[in-house]
Enzyme design. Structure first.
Site, mmCIF file in Angstrom:
data_model
loop_
_atom_site.group_PDB
_atom_site.id
_atom_site.type_symbol
_atom_site.label_atom_id
_atom_site.label_comp_id
_atom_site.label_asym_id
_atom_site.label_seq_id
_atom_site.Cartn_x
_atom_site.Cartn_y
_atom_site.Cartn_z
ATOM 1 N N ARG A 98 0.870 -1.185 0.000
ATOM 2 C CA ARG A 98 0.000 0.000 0.000
ATOM 3 C C ARG A 98 0.906 1.235 0.000
ATOM 4 N NH1 ARG A 98 -5.395 -0.034 2.798
ATOM 5 N NH2 ARG A 98 -5.633 1.574 1.211
ATOM 6 N N GLN A 202 -15.906 1.881 4.902
ATOM 7 C CA GLN A 202 -15.251 1.723 6.218
ATOM 8 C C GLN A 202 -16.035 2.433 7.324
ATOM 9 O OE1 GLN A 202 -13.667 2.592 3.400
ATOM 10 N NE2 GLN A 202 -11.523 1.983 3.369
ATOM 11 N N ASP A 243 -3.275 9.201 6.403
ATOM 12 C CA ASP A 243 -2.359 8.172 5.918
ATOM 13 C C ASP A 243 -0.955 8.733 5.761
ATOM 14 O OD1 ASP A 243 -4.089 5.658 5.178
ATOM 15 O OD2 ASP A 243 -5.238 7.476 4.895
HETATM 16 P P1 RI2 Z 1 -5.652 6.345 10.629
HETATM 17 C C1 RI2 Z 1 -7.864 4.635 5.768
HETATM 18 O O1 RI2 Z 1 -7.397 4.064 4.615
HETATM 19 C C2 RI2 Z 1 -8.300 6.055 5.640
HETATM 20 O O2 RI2 Z 1 -7.534 6.904 4.884
HETATM 21 C C3 RI2 Z 1 -8.381 6.391 7.082
HETATM 22 O O3 RI2 Z 1 -8.539 7.698 7.363
HETATM 23 C C4 RI2 Z 1 -7.158 5.708 7.562
HETATM 24 O O4 RI2 Z 1 -6.995 4.541 6.791
HETATM 25 C C5 RI2 Z 1 -7.221 5.274 8.967
HETATM 26 O O5 RI2 Z 1 -6.900 6.349 9.678
HETATM 27 P P2 RI2 Z 1 -7.671 2.537 4.248
HETATM 28 O O6 RI2 Z 1 -6.535 1.768 4.885
HETATM 29 O O7 RI2 Z 1 -6.233 5.943 11.929
HETATM 30 O O8 RI2 Z 1 -9.021 2.134 4.745
HETATM 31 O O9 RI2 Z 1 -4.695 5.374 10.114
HETATM 32 O O10 RI2 Z 1 -7.583 2.563 2.753
HETATM 33 O O11 RI2 Z 1 -5.167 7.747 10.610
#
Ligand code: RI2
Length: 355
Positions: A98, A202, A243
């Site tokens: 990723r 999500q 991220d």
């Molecule tokens: P942290 C997600 O990406 C989103 O960008 C979300 O804001 C972040 O991860 C989690 O937030 P994905 O992995 O707690 O669902 O890591 O594509 O800041």
């Protein structure tokens, strides 16, 4: 009790929901694609399977994939009986899964730096490093939760996008949920508006799951409702995860974040990111240099495996967007809350943390 058993005992604390853990020589994690309908635990015993799980978002969220990277290096060390070259190869594979979330690269690199020598010595050093990273991340979550909760007033409605919670972090509350959880545990009367977060949902699936689990009042909205809700005074504050934060404060986060930030500016709604110092990438000058991950068209054209568009439709799916720093009110970190000028204040905070 071995050091690893001690660490696992800590993770079994009822106040934690770890996204990944080590058991019987294997890594185990909750398949986040199945939430909220099933809490399915998956077991992997090799690096290829772990890389696939990260790529397919069974494990997701920048903190969680960072921790998984460290665990992956440990698994490679165990499986290869401490073969240094194999461990390094595994690290490179994990980093390629990723591209946007900088924690993954940083955590794998930090673990590889500890990979000195070969054999049992190498395994032991990596084991110690994984434990250090995990405990540090948990302590960051608690601290940033305190700093963020201090901003939240009694009676507020807070909006968030995507899922930045325990399962996206190391198990306490990740970033945004640590702020919300701490404010709630302080007895503040709060409500959370959860944006569903198309296409992987999500928000609807995982943020709502964690809010429900902790008994925090929440409402689900679709992503396109935030502007209206702000225009009606229904949102007091927005807090999102990150991220990657560039040196100048530009923020890469789940696609849709930028749209909410623009509406927030128009309606004078304070807009924060909750993050840790580990997610600030001083090697990246601004958002322009951040690689935005592009994902499969089918993730947009299908929901739960069912097509929602005419056959043959090709969707676009940039998985993140960049919110320029001038749309941010502040950046919540484990070392305090930073306001503009972000470049200067991020550097000062980093310098203070190093002394
Ligand atoms: P942290 C997600 O990406 C989103 O960008 C979300 O804001 C972040 O991860 C989690 O937030 P994905 O992995 O707690 O669902 O890591 O594509 O800041």
């Amino acid at each position: 009790m071995s050091k690893m058993d001690e660490l696992m005992e800590e993770l079994r604390s009822p106040e934690l929901t770890p996204p990944i853990w080590f058991e019987d020589g294997t890594l185990r994690f909750i398949d986040q694609r199945k939430l909220p309908f099933a809490e399915e635990v998956r077991v992997v015993d090799n690096i290829g399977q772990l890389a696939e799980a990260i790529r397919e978002m069974m494990i997701r969220g920048s903190g969680a994939i960072g921790i998984s990277g460290a665990w992956g290096v440990y698994l490679a060390a165990l499986n290869s009986h401490g073969d240094n070259a194999t461990v390094r190869e595994a690290g490179e594979l994990l980093k390629s899964t990723r591209p946007t979330a900088v924690n993954l690269m940083k955590t794998v690199d930090e673990t590889l730096e500890a990979a000195v020598g070969d054999g049992a010595e190498l395994v032991e050093r990596i084991e110690e490093k994984v434990a250090e990273i995990l405990r540090r991340q948990l302590s960051f979550e608690r601290k940033l939760g305190e700093h963020g909760a201090a901003l939240i007033r009694d009676g507020e409605t807070i909006m968030t996008h995507c899922h930045s919670g325990a399962l996206a972090g190391s198990g306490y509350g990740g970033r945004v949920f640590s702020v919300i959880r701490t404010a709630f545990e302080q007895g503040k009367d709060i409500r959370v508006l959860v944006s569903e977060t198309r296409p992987s949902l999500q928000g609807a699936r995982i943020t709502a799951y964690e809010m429900k689990k902790f008994g925090i009042p929440y409402n689900l909205i679709t992503d396109n409702m935030s502007g209206y809700c702000m225009s009606q005074g229904m949102i007091d504050r927005i807090v999102v995860g990150s991220d990657r934060v560039a040196r100048n404060g530009d923020l890469a986060n789940k696609v849709g974040t930028y749209m909410h930030a623009l509406a927030a500016r128009e309606h004078d709604v304070p807009f924060y990111t909750a993050t840790s110092s580990h997610t600030v990438d001083f090697d990246t000058p601004s958002g322009e240099e951040i690689e935005v991950e592009t994902r499969k068209s089918s993730e947009v054209t299908c929901i739960n495996g069912r097509s929602i568009a005419p056959e043959g439709t090709e969707a676009l799916y940039p998985s993140f967007d960049i919110t320029p720093h001038w749309l941010l009110t502040g950046i919540i970190t484990e070392n305090g809350v930073i306001e503009a000028p972000f470049e200067k204040n991020l550097a000062a905070l980093d310098a203070r943390a190093r002394t």
